[in-house]
Enzyme design. Structure first.
Site, PDB file in Angstrom:
ATOM      1  N   ASP A 134       0.857  -1.060   0.025  1.00 20.09           N
ATOM      2  CA  ASP A 134      -0.170   0.157   0.113  1.00 20.09           C
ATOM      3  C   ASP A 134       0.869   1.107  -0.050  1.00 20.09           C
ATOM      4  OD1 ASP A 134      -2.608  -1.149  -0.295  1.00 20.09           O
ATOM      5  OD2 ASP A 134      -2.863  -1.119   2.023  1.00 20.09           O
ATOM      6  N   HIS A 174      -3.007   4.827   4.445  1.00 18.55           N
ATOM      7  CA  HIS A 174      -3.068   5.452   3.197  1.00 18.55           C
ATOM      8  C   HIS A 174      -2.918   7.065   3.391  1.00 18.55           C
ATOM      9  CE1 HIS A 174      -3.786   1.960   0.816  1.00 18.55           C
ATOM     10  NE2 HIS A 174      -4.960   1.772   1.416  1.00 18.55           N
TER      11      HIS A 174
END
Length: 305
Positions: free
Chosen positions: A242, A265
């Site tokens: 990610d 994120h």
């Protein structure tokens, strides 16, 4: 000279949207040198484009989501973006006939296969890298992420979940980045979630495409997937995947040392914005001499899957 890279030909695949549960068609097309990574929603008339850009990332609650000035969004871009970073693809048009990129198996591996199937072509333009020149750190409570100078791209990621199936020996992963390392060590690591969270999301009309086919699912005690994990530390490897996708929102591969503790994120994007906002902290570099290229960024002649 280390050159920019694009695809040799267009390629198409269908999958399921993680949040809608609907069928999604994804098309990847070659692009001219200096185009960058461009996402495009073809389900809208006229189609709406979203250049990969740290400042276009708005909603990071469940995935990485790009939002334009009119509030139009495209979601779940991080796994494909990580695959592009992993193979060093600078220029590509990504068309999707839905508000989200298909989730595939929850990892970046299907996208790696797709990109390699399309073929990778060097272009007659120098590849630009972002080189970190000084330390930049961001924090959110006990979570943090930072970049420091390093001649290569090194990642050190730690997660911290209090769960019987996530022991202390599988909470940290360190990797010196290269295309080969990404493909073999990171690309197959799948996204994960906790059953109670998934049930709540689905009650809110989200994660309708989520299943044991495209995610690792944990209840309060164990991993529910019959086949178990692909790596004993698959969860932290996926968080690194990610991060690689989130950081490639800069539009360029990064030369530096990335360390993170419990980052997600939102914090990954906050770090990237903090770096780019500080002109003293980074610089663009190109390499005329292939011998001068930092370890891991030599253009791979082939990648073994």
């Amino acid at each position: 000279m280390i050159k920019q890279r694009t695809l040799k030909q267009s390629i198409k695949v269908t999958g399921v949207g993680l949040h809608s549960g609907n069928k999604v068609t994804l098309t990847l097309r070659p692009a001219m040198a200096n185009t960058g990574v461009i996402y495009c929603r073809t389900d809208l008339n006229p189609p709406v484009t979203f250049p990969a850009n740290a400042n276009a990332v708005r909603d990071t609650m469940l995935c990485t989501c790009l939002v334009n000035e009119e509030g139009v969004r495209i979601s779940t871009v991080e796994h494909l973006n990580a695959a592009l970073a992993g193979l060093g693809i600078d220029n590509v048009i990504i068309e999707v006939d839905a508000p989200e990129i298909p989730i595939m198996d929850g990892s970046a591996s299907p996208f790696i296969y797709l990109l390699l199937d399309a073929g990778i072509e060097e272009q007659n333009a120098a590849k630009k890298f972002i080189r970190i020149k000084q330390k930049v750190r961001v924090e959110d409570g006990d979570k943090w992420a930072e970049f420091t100078p390093y001649n290569g791209f090194r990642l050190d990621f730690t997660i911290d979940f209090e769960h019987p199936a996530i022991g202390k020996d599988v909470r940290n992963y360190v990797m010196d980045f290269s295309a080969q390392a990404f493909v073999q060590q990171i690309s197959r690591a799948r996204t994960f979630g906790f059953m109670k969270d998934i049930e709540y999301l689905q009650s809110q009309g989200l994660a309708l495409g989520g299943s044991l086919d495209n995610a690792i699912v944990l209840d309060d005690y164990r991993i529910l997937n019959e086949d178990g994990l692909r790596f004993k530390d698959e969860l932290v490897r996926h968080k690194m995947l990610d991060a690689i996708g989130d950081l490639y929102m800069a539009g360029y591969n990064i030369i530096g040392d990335f360390k993170a503790y419990k980052s997600g994120h939102g914090l990954n994007n906050k770090l990237l914005r903090a770096v780019l906002a500080n002109q003293e902290a980074w610089e663009f570099v190109t390499f005329d001499d292939k011998q001068a290229v930092p370890h891991g960024y030599e253009a791979p002649t082939q990648v073994l899957i």
